[in-house]
Design a protein around this motif. Sequence first.
Motif, PDB file in Angstrom:
ATOM      1  N   PHE A  80      -5.154  -6.251 -11.801  1.00 56.58           N
ATOM      2  CA  PHE A  80      -3.848  -5.699 -12.131  1.00 56.58           C
ATOM      3  C   PHE A  80      -2.872  -6.848 -12.269  1.00 56.58           C
ATOM      4  O   PHE A  80      -2.855  -7.760 -11.437  1.00 56.58           O
ATOM      5  CB  PHE A  80      -3.392  -4.723 -11.047  1.00 56.58           C
ATOM      6  CG  PHE A  80      -2.299  -3.785 -11.488  1.00 56.58           C
ATOM      7  CD1 PHE A  80      -2.532  -2.824 -12.467  1.00 56.58           C
ATOM      8  CD2 PHE A  80      -1.036  -3.844 -10.917  1.00 56.58           C
ATOM      9  CE1 PHE A  80      -1.540  -1.949 -12.882  1.00 56.58           C
ATOM     10  CE2 PHE A  80      -0.027  -2.981 -11.318  1.00 56.58           C
ATOM     11  CZ  PHE A  80      -0.287  -2.030 -12.311  1.00 56.58           C
ATOM     12  N   THR A 138       0.869  -1.177   0.000  1.00 53.64           N
ATOM     13  CA  THR A 138       0.000   0.000   0.000  1.00 53.64           C
ATOM     14  C   THR A 138       0.904   1.225   0.000  1.00 53.64           C
ATOM     15  O   THR A 138       1.783   1.348   0.849  1.00 53.64           O
ATOM     16  CB  THR A 138      -0.930   0.032   1.217  1.00 53.64           C
ATOM     17  OG1 THR A 138      -1.879  -1.039   1.114  1.00 53.64           O
ATOM     18  CG2 THR A 138      -1.690   1.353   1.303  1.00 53.64           C
ATOM     19  N   LEU A 157      -5.930  -4.179  -7.837  1.00 48.04           N
ATOM     20  CA  LEU A 157      -5.487  -2.832  -7.484  1.00 48.04           C
ATOM     21  C   LEU A 157      -6.669  -2.037  -6.950  1.00 48.04           C
ATOM     22  O   LEU A 157      -7.742  -2.014  -7.564  1.00 48.04           O
ATOM     23  CB  LEU A 157      -4.871  -2.134  -8.695  1.00 48.04           C
ATOM     24  CG  LEU A 157      -4.259  -0.753  -8.437  1.00 48.04           C
ATOM     25  CD1 LEU A 157      -3.000  -0.560  -9.287  1.00 48.04           C
ATOM     26  CD2 LEU A 157      -5.265   0.372  -8.734  1.00 48.04           C
ATOM     27  N   ARG A 158      -6.457  -1.394  -5.823  1.00 49.75           N
ATOM     28  CA  ARG A 158      -7.474  -0.568  -5.164  1.00 49.75           C
ATOM     29  C   ARG A 158      -6.945   0.852  -5.065  1.00 49.75           C
ATOM     30  O   ARG A 158      -5.868   1.085  -4.509  1.00 49.75           O
ATOM     31  CB  ARG A 158      -7.758  -1.129  -3.773  1.00 49.75           C
ATOM     32  CG  ARG A 158      -8.694  -0.298  -2.899  1.00 49.75           C
ATOM     33  CD  ARG A 158      -8.791  -0.977  -1.540  1.00 49.75           C
ATOM     34  NE  ARG A 158      -9.642  -0.260  -0.612  1.00 49.75           N
ATOM     35  CZ  ARG A 158      -9.833  -0.630   0.664  1.00 49.75           C
ATOM     36  NH1 ARG A 158      -9.238  -1.720   1.119  1.00 49.75           N
ATOM     37  NH2 ARG A 158     -10.615   0.072   1.458  1.00 49.75           N
ATOM     38  N   LEU A 159      -7.676   1.803  -5.606  1.00 53.29           N
ATOM     39  CA  LEU A 159      -7.256   3.195  -5.627  1.00 53.29           C
ATOM     40  C   LEU A 159      -8.203   4.033  -4.779  1.00 53.29           C
ATOM     41  O   LEU A 159      -9.424   3.941  -4.920  1.00 53.29           O
ATOM     42  CB  LEU A 159      -7.244   3.711  -7.064  1.00 53.29           C
ATOM     43  CG  LEU A 159      -6.881   5.172  -7.293  1.00 53.29           C
ATOM     44  CD1 LEU A 159      -5.431   5.437  -6.885  1.00 53.29           C
ATOM     45  CD2 LEU A 159      -7.105   5.549  -8.755  1.00 53.29           C
ATOM     46  N   TYR A 195       7.283  -3.942  -8.604  1.00 52.59           N
ATOM     47  CA  TYR A 195       6.511  -2.809  -9.092  1.00 52.59           C
ATOM     48  C   TYR A 195       7.288  -1.536  -8.800  1.00 52.59           C
ATOM     49  O   TYR A 195       7.893  -1.403  -7.730  1.00 52.59           O
ATOM     50  CB  TYR A 195       5.153  -2.713  -8.393  1.00 52.59           C
ATOM     51  CG  TYR A 195       4.282  -3.937  -8.535  1.00 52.59           C
ATOM     52  CD1 TYR A 195       3.377  -4.059  -9.583  1.00 52.59           C
ATOM     53  CD2 TYR A 195       4.350  -4.978  -7.602  1.00 52.59           C
ATOM     54  CE1 TYR A 195       2.561  -5.175  -9.704  1.00 52.59           C
ATOM     55  CE2 TYR A 195       3.546  -6.101  -7.721  1.00 52.59           C
ATOM     56  CZ  TYR A 195       2.651  -6.193  -8.775  1.00 52.59           C
ATOM     57  OH  TYR A 195       1.850  -7.300  -8.893  1.00 52.59           O
ATOM     58  N   VAL A 243       6.662   2.192  -7.920  1.00 54.79           N
ATOM     59  CA  VAL A 243       5.547   3.001  -7.433  1.00 54.79           C
ATOM     60  C   VAL A 243       6.071   4.318  -6.885  1.00 54.79           C
ATOM     61  O   VAL A 243       7.079   4.355  -6.178  1.00 54.79           O
ATOM     62  CB  VAL A 243       4.726   2.242  -6.360  1.00 54.79           C
ATOM     63  CG1 VAL A 243       5.605   1.760  -5.220  1.00 54.79           C
ATOM     64  CG2 VAL A 243       3.584   3.110  -5.832  1.00 54.79           C
ATOM     65  N   VAL A 287      -2.837   3.772  -3.018  1.00 57.48           N
ATOM     66  CA  VAL A 287      -3.037   2.628  -3.898  1.00 57.48           C
ATOM     67  C   VAL A 287      -2.569   1.365  -3.189  1.00 57.48           C
ATOM     68  O   VAL A 287      -1.519   1.355  -2.536  1.00 57.48           O
ATOM     69  CB  VAL A 287      -2.290   2.810  -5.239  1.00 57.48           C
ATOM     70  CG1 VAL A 287      -0.781   2.912  -5.033  1.00 57.48           C
ATOM     71  CG2 VAL A 287      -2.627   1.681  -6.208  1.00 57.48           C
ATOM     72  N   THR A 288      -3.380   0.321  -3.301  1.00 54.76           N
ATOM     73  CA  THR A 288      -3.036  -0.983  -2.746  1.00 54.76           C
ATOM     74  C   THR A 288      -3.013  -2.003  -3.868  1.00 54.76           C
ATOM     75  O   THR A 288      -3.970  -2.104  -4.642  1.00 54.76           O
ATOM     76  CB  THR A 288      -4.048  -1.427  -1.683  1.00 54.76           C
ATOM     77  OG1 THR A 288      -4.039  -0.490  -0.595  1.00 54.76           O
ATOM     78  CG2 THR A 288      -3.702  -2.815  -1.136  1.00 54.76           C
ATOM     79  N   VAL A 289      -1.907  -2.740  -3.987  1.00 50.82           N
ATOM     80  CA  VAL A 289      -1.785  -3.835  -4.936  1.00 50.82           C
ATOM     81  C   VAL A 289      -1.579  -5.112  -4.148  1.00 50.82           C
ATOM     82  O   VAL A 289      -0.626  -5.214  -3.357  1.00 50.82           O
ATOM     83  CB  VAL A 289      -0.604  -3.598  -5.908  1.00 50.82           C
ATOM     84  CG1 VAL A 289      -0.395  -4.818  -6.808  1.00 50.82           C
ATOM     85  CG2 VAL A 289      -0.845  -2.356  -6.752  1.00 50.82           C
ATOM     86  N   VAL A 319       1.883   3.358 -10.626  1.00 53.63           N
ATOM     87  CA  VAL A 319       2.427   2.015 -10.405  1.00 53.63           C
ATOM     88  C   VAL A 319       2.774   1.457 -11.778  1.00 53.63           C
ATOM     89  O   VAL A 319       1.899   1.346 -12.648  1.00 53.63           O
ATOM     90  CB  VAL A 319       1.425   1.095  -9.705  1.00 53.63           C
ATOM     91  CG1 VAL A 319       2.058  -0.286  -9.475  1.00 53.63           C
ATOM     92  CG2 VAL A 319       0.951   1.685  -8.387  1.00 53.63           C
TER      93      VAL A 319
END
Length: 264
Positions: free
Chosen positions: A223, A129, A204-206, A229, A231, A197-199, A149
């Motif tokens: 994603f 995150t 992926l959650r923005l 990554y 970021v 942003v969480t991957v 990202v």
Amino acid sequence: MIEAGNVSLRCRASPIFNQQASSANRGEQSPRRSDKLVAAKDVALSSARFAGAKHHAPPHQLDCRQCRQAEAGMFDRCEWRNEPAQWKLSRAGLEVVTDNATDFWSKTHYGFTRHSGHLFGYTATGGFTASLRVRGKFESLYDQAGLMVLIDNDNWIKAGVEISDGEAMLSSVLTVGSSDWATGAFPGDASDFWLRVTVDNNVLRLQVSTDGRRWPLVRLCPFPPAPHYLVGPMCCTPEREGLSVLFSDFTVEPPSQKALHDLT
């Protein structure tokens, strides 16, 4: 002008990044580590935050000195993708002035592919995150700044504020081969905002925030999985040069396990 105050920006040479690009592209420049040195305790604190305790205070609740130390450590571990001619790390954060005709885009509608935008990226391994505060004076069509990202030139997402149809819009571009573009009215002061942003697990959650405390969902999407990554802060000006942006409060931590509609 940036609200945190004027600082002199230094000019740096910009080597060409040796990758194929379309004839419409500006040349990519090789990633470089910041030559700013920080105290060992800053780097140690940054590493501790990433490895981190489960119950840590969010950036806006930390002691100001701790924030500066952690942030200096994070930025020192970042690399440039397309280093701008003018940028500086200061006590306020990372200050950037965009080069001319910079952008990230792939194929859709316009037909061209561009990988000339500025990205100051931290290499994350596995899920994470990341959060970031962005302050800028957006004026011209397609002026944009936010969080990106990147896996490679064909797989990435960028999000933030972008000028479109005369308005500062909340904007995100997801690229998996080709780019999409989603926009919506920005709910607050577009000159000062936060992104998170969480991957994790191929998702992926923005999220966006106007105060660093309340984080409504902006986008949830698949994603591609990757071993690494890149970021970090992103900014572009496809139609001009000279957008000044201040990035601060940059953190990269283990992936959040909060419920989807948890606004904290």
